[in-house]
Enzyme design. Sequence first.
Site: not given
Ligand code: GUN
Length: 311
Positions: A68, A112, A135
């Site tokens: 990311k 996350q 998100d």
């Molecule tokens: N963990 C795995 N995929 C995601 C996501 O898209 N957002 C978040 N916050 N955690 C994740």
Amino acid sequence: MRPKRDSTAPGPAVVDDATRLDGRACAADLDARTAHRAAACTEAGVQPHLAVVIVGDDPASHVYVASKVRACERLGLRSTRIEHPANLDQASLEAIVDDLNADSSVHGILVQSPLPSHLDEEAITDRILPSKDVDGFHPVNLGRLVQGRTDGLLPCTPSGVMELLRWGNVDLRGKRAVVLGRSRIVGMPMALLLAAKGADATVTVAHSRTEDLAKVCAEADVLVAAVGRPGMVQASWVKQGAVVVDVGINRVDDDTRERGWRLEGDVDEAVADVASKMTPVPGGVGPMTISMLMANTVRAAEACLTKQATH
Ligand code: GUN
């Protein structure tokens, strides 16, 4: 036998029997548009800024967060990574979110998942300002989606699937769509987006308690698998010519690989013999999720600019 497409033309390429819905190619198209919008924001004095919070040392989560941050760098977004050990307490994590909510230079906040088990993930989701919830998990943003308002911050994986289906020229209108999985993050918002005005699919949500699961799946013109069970969807569950989207990204042990594991989707590879279009794993839905996160962050920054202009 369908004709093979010119491989130099944009859009999906034909491989084997099923046309490959190539998430990497689709994400690259979307990223180019997002980078352009990010540059316009920065020129107007507001550089889109994503803050990512990671607690603990789950290796897969660290890999996701690193990708990311790299995507931000690639597209001209600012990023801030906030890392804490697994023993961080709830009040401290809430204080971090409060600070990011109050920081006007931050447009998107992502905590996350999964969090260590002593932390209340839902309470953290609820605490992030809906306008910074890139998100798309906050009840306000999911509630807007339930109301049919698809112009807000949408959950990244389901909105990425919709973009990939558009890119692959999949006609959803009046078609039977089956979503396998009912999670808050993927299955339920996926069903709402497929059924929304404009997409207009007729949607069934199937799950672990569904009777005759294979039969329900076999009715689908479009089947979206999001259950987290490697290879669960068999070729016999899939109607000839169906479009199959595999959201599963499962790590399975593999001694033949140097790292000892490989990624496998929820869909068995033999489904490619039956489907007309299908997403690969990896390189299907995964890249779309990150691209949608970037697009959401830029959208949040654009909303800030609009607000500034009207005040
Ligand atoms: N963990 C795995 N995929 C995601 C996501 O898209 N957002 C978040 N916050 N955690 C994740």
